[in-house]
Enzyme design. Structure first.
Site, PDB file in Angstrom:
ATOM      1  N   THR A 154       0.884  -1.141  -0.155  1.00 23.97           N
ATOM      2  CA  THR A 154       0.450   0.668  -0.094  1.00 23.97           C
ATOM      3  C   THR A 154       1.044   1.256   0.188  1.00 23.97           C
ATOM      4  O   THR A 154       2.118   1.399   0.174  1.00 23.97           O
ATOM      5  CB  THR A 154      -0.800  -0.256   1.242  1.00 23.97           C
ATOM      6  OG1 THR A 154      -1.363   1.152   1.539  1.00 23.97           O
ATOM      7  CG2 THR A 154      -0.152  -0.152   2.799  1.00 23.97           C
ATOM      8  N   ARG A 164       3.941   8.467   8.906  1.00 22.71           N
ATOM      9  CA  ARG A 164       2.913   7.406   9.536  1.00 22.71           C
ATOM     10  C   ARG A 164       2.987   5.990   8.734  1.00 22.71           C
ATOM     11  O   ARG A 164       3.255   6.059   7.391  1.00 22.71           O
ATOM     12  CB  ARG A 164       1.237   7.795   9.457  1.00 22.71           C
ATOM     13  CG  ARG A 164       0.003   7.141   9.821  1.00 22.71           C
ATOM     14  CD  ARG A 164      -0.585   6.581   8.627  1.00 22.71           C
ATOM     15  NE  ARG A 164      -1.413   6.171   9.182  1.00 22.71           N
ATOM     16  CZ  ARG A 164      -2.072   5.030   8.248  1.00 22.71           C
ATOM     17  NH1 ARG A 164      -1.210   3.900   7.239  1.00 22.71           N
ATOM     18  NH2 ARG A 164      -2.931   4.286   8.497  1.00 22.71           N
ATOM     19  N   VAL A 165       2.867   4.520   9.589  1.00 25.03           N
ATOM     20  CA  VAL A 165       2.930   3.545   9.869  1.00 25.03           C
ATOM     21  C   VAL A 165       2.057   3.270   9.319  1.00 25.03           C
ATOM     22  O   VAL A 165       0.949   3.474  10.636  1.00 25.03           O
ATOM     23  CB  VAL A 165       4.568   3.156   9.656  1.00 25.03           C
ATOM     24  CG1 VAL A 165       4.078   1.433   9.881  1.00 25.03           C
ATOM     25  CG2 VAL A 165       5.199   3.822   9.464  1.00 25.03           C
ATOM     26  N   GLY A 166       1.112   2.373   8.724  1.00 20.91           N
ATOM     27  CA  GLY A 166      -0.362   1.875   8.992  1.00 20.91           C
ATOM     28  C   GLY A 166       0.078   0.480   9.402  1.00 20.91           C
ATOM     29  O   GLY A 166       1.035   0.409   9.640  1.00 20.91           O
ATOM     30  N   ASP A 167      -1.228  -0.540   8.922  1.00 22.85           N
ATOM     31  CA  ASP A 167      -0.523  -2.187   9.086  1.00 22.85           C
ATOM     32  C   ASP A 167      -0.540  -2.793   8.544  1.00 22.85           C
ATOM     33  O   ASP A 167      -0.455  -4.001   8.462  1.00 22.85           O
ATOM     34  CB  ASP A 167      -2.753  -2.040   9.658  1.00 22.85           C
ATOM     35  CG  ASP A 167      -3.392  -2.349   8.397  1.00 22.85           C
ATOM     36  OD1 ASP A 167      -3.449  -0.946   7.631  1.00 22.85           O
ATOM     37  OD2 ASP A 167      -4.323  -2.851   7.429  1.00 22.85           O
ATOM     38  N   THR A 187      -7.725  -4.517   4.995  1.00 21.25           N
ATOM     39  CA  THR A 187      -8.165  -3.609   3.852  1.00 21.25           C
ATOM     40  C   THR A 187      -8.480  -1.653   5.066  1.00 21.25           C
ATOM     41  O   THR A 187      -9.243  -3.241   6.207  1.00 21.25           O
ATOM     42  CB  THR A 187      -8.258  -3.115   2.604  1.00 21.25           C
ATOM     43  OG1 THR A 187      -7.456  -1.532   2.138  1.00 21.25           O
ATOM     44  CG2 THR A 187      -9.809  -3.769   2.673  1.00 21.25           C
ATOM     45  N   GLY A 190      -5.917   1.490   9.152  1.00 24.96           N
ATOM     46  CA  GLY A 190      -4.868   0.633   9.591  1.00 24.96           C
ATOM     47  C   GLY A 190      -4.894   1.250  10.967  1.00 24.96           C
ATOM     48  O   GLY A 190      -4.791  -0.280  11.618  1.00 24.96           O
TER      49      GLY A 190
HETATM   50  N1  ASP Z   1      -4.905   0.083   5.701  1.00 23.47           N
HETATM   51  C1  ASP Z   1      -3.676   1.180   5.122  1.00 23.47           C
HETATM   52  C2  ASP Z   1      -3.453   1.500   5.861  1.00 23.47           C
HETATM   53  O1  ASP Z   1      -3.779   1.946   7.299  1.00 23.47           O
HETATM   54  C3  ASP Z   1      -4.702   1.915   3.957  1.00 23.47           C
HETATM   55  C4  ASP Z   1      -6.163   1.189   3.119  1.00 23.47           C
HETATM   56  O2  ASP Z   1      -6.139  -0.236   3.092  1.00 23.47           O
HETATM   57  O3  ASP Z   1      -6.630   2.083   3.208  1.00 23.47           O
HETATM   58  O4  ASP Z   1      -2.246   2.789   5.490  1.00 23.47           O
END
Ligand code: ASP
Length: 276
Positions: A154, A164-167, A187, A190
């Site tokens: 992603t 910023r870092v997500g999941d 998805t 995150g």
């Molecule tokens: N999960 C991703 C994030 O939070 C973004 C997404 O899947 O929409 O970075």
């Protein structure tokens, strides 16, 4: 992506090759503004990619805040296979990629730059459900040996804070595989997936007898049933597969879909959803 993965599986490749090369299709597609090249940038105008990959042996690799390289999923695989580590971030990850022969690329396309300039006029930050200023690709595959692998890649939430870092690169949150049980990927927003360690939860539920579908539903229920949850304002979706190849998918809101290649049919399904 699923067609590519299926072709590989049919010609005898591993589920790991299938998910890597499937994810690469989306990473290279500049019209997809939430994955790889052409992804929407952070609020400072930098495209930063997160990805991870996990194989049937439980090995995993992850790359965080990667700039200037399209195929984050492949860098994650190389981290898994060629370093003693699981995660590399930022300049270190980029340096590692160059050492493998990757070339520096410009990931910000004119379209994404113009969208960002447009956003900057108001600079209002808000994840928008299904208009998708986000939308990771997560892939799960099971090969002829019954081995399961997963991948997730992603550009993260559009206009996120710098750093910023997500999941998606977090093993257990954005992706988890246990070859005895199954796999799951996430998805959506995150932060909410990380707070419930979503993909690990889905796999653990399957271990305890839930079908992939029921496990995805329960993982979503954990998010929406939190005290004071503002789930009406964000989207999260899960897909899951178990050892027998059964699949499931579920999201908070309408608009989430899963594409499944099975028995020579490449079909996109609309997920059931909670919405409340
Ligand atoms: N999960 C991703 C994030 O939070 C973004 C997404 O899947 O929409 O970075």
């Amino acid at each position: 992506a699923t067609k590519k993965a299926w072709d590989l599986l049919e010609s005898g490749s591993s589920s790991l090759d299938a998910v890597e090369q499937g994810c690469m299709i989306e990473e290279a597609d500049v019209n997809n503004q939430s994955v790889g090249k052409g992804g929407l940038p952070d609020r400072d105008g930098n495209v930063t990619l997160d990805a991870c990959i996990m194989n049937s042996k439980g090995d995993c690799g992850s790359v965080v805040y990667l700039k200037n390289i399209t195929h984050a999923i492949s860098v994650a695989r190389k981290i898994m296979e060629e370093t003693p580590h699981v995660m590399l971030a930022g300049v270190g990850a980029e340096k590692f990629a160059y050492s493998l022969g990757y070339k520096k690329e410009k990931l910000l396309t004119d379209k994404s730059r113009l969208d960002w300039l447009d956003w900057k006029l108001k600079s209002e930050y808000k994840p928008i459900i299904n208009i998708e200023n986000h939308d990771t690709i997560g892939m799960l595959a099971i090969d002829k040996n019954g081995d399961i692998s997963g991948g997730c890649t992603t550009s993260g939430l559009a206009y996120k804070m710098s750093g910023r870092v997500g999941d998606s690169p977090i093993i257990g949150s954005g992706l988890f595989i246990d070859n005895e049980v199954g796999g799951a990927v996430a998805t959506g927003l995150g932060e909410e997936v990380v707070k419930t360690v979503g993909s690990f939860l889905v796999v653990e539920l399957m271990r305890n007898g839930y079908s992939p579908q029921k496990a995805c539903e329960e993982a979503i229920r954990r998010i929406v049933s939190k005290k004071n949850s503002n789930y009406k304002d964000f989207q999260v979706g899960y897909i899951a597969i178990n050892k027998s190849g059964e699949t499931g998918s579920y999201s908070i809101h309408d608009g989430f879909s899963m594409t499944k290649y099975e028995n020579n049919l490449n079909k996109t399904f609309k997920s059931n959803y909670y919405s409340g």
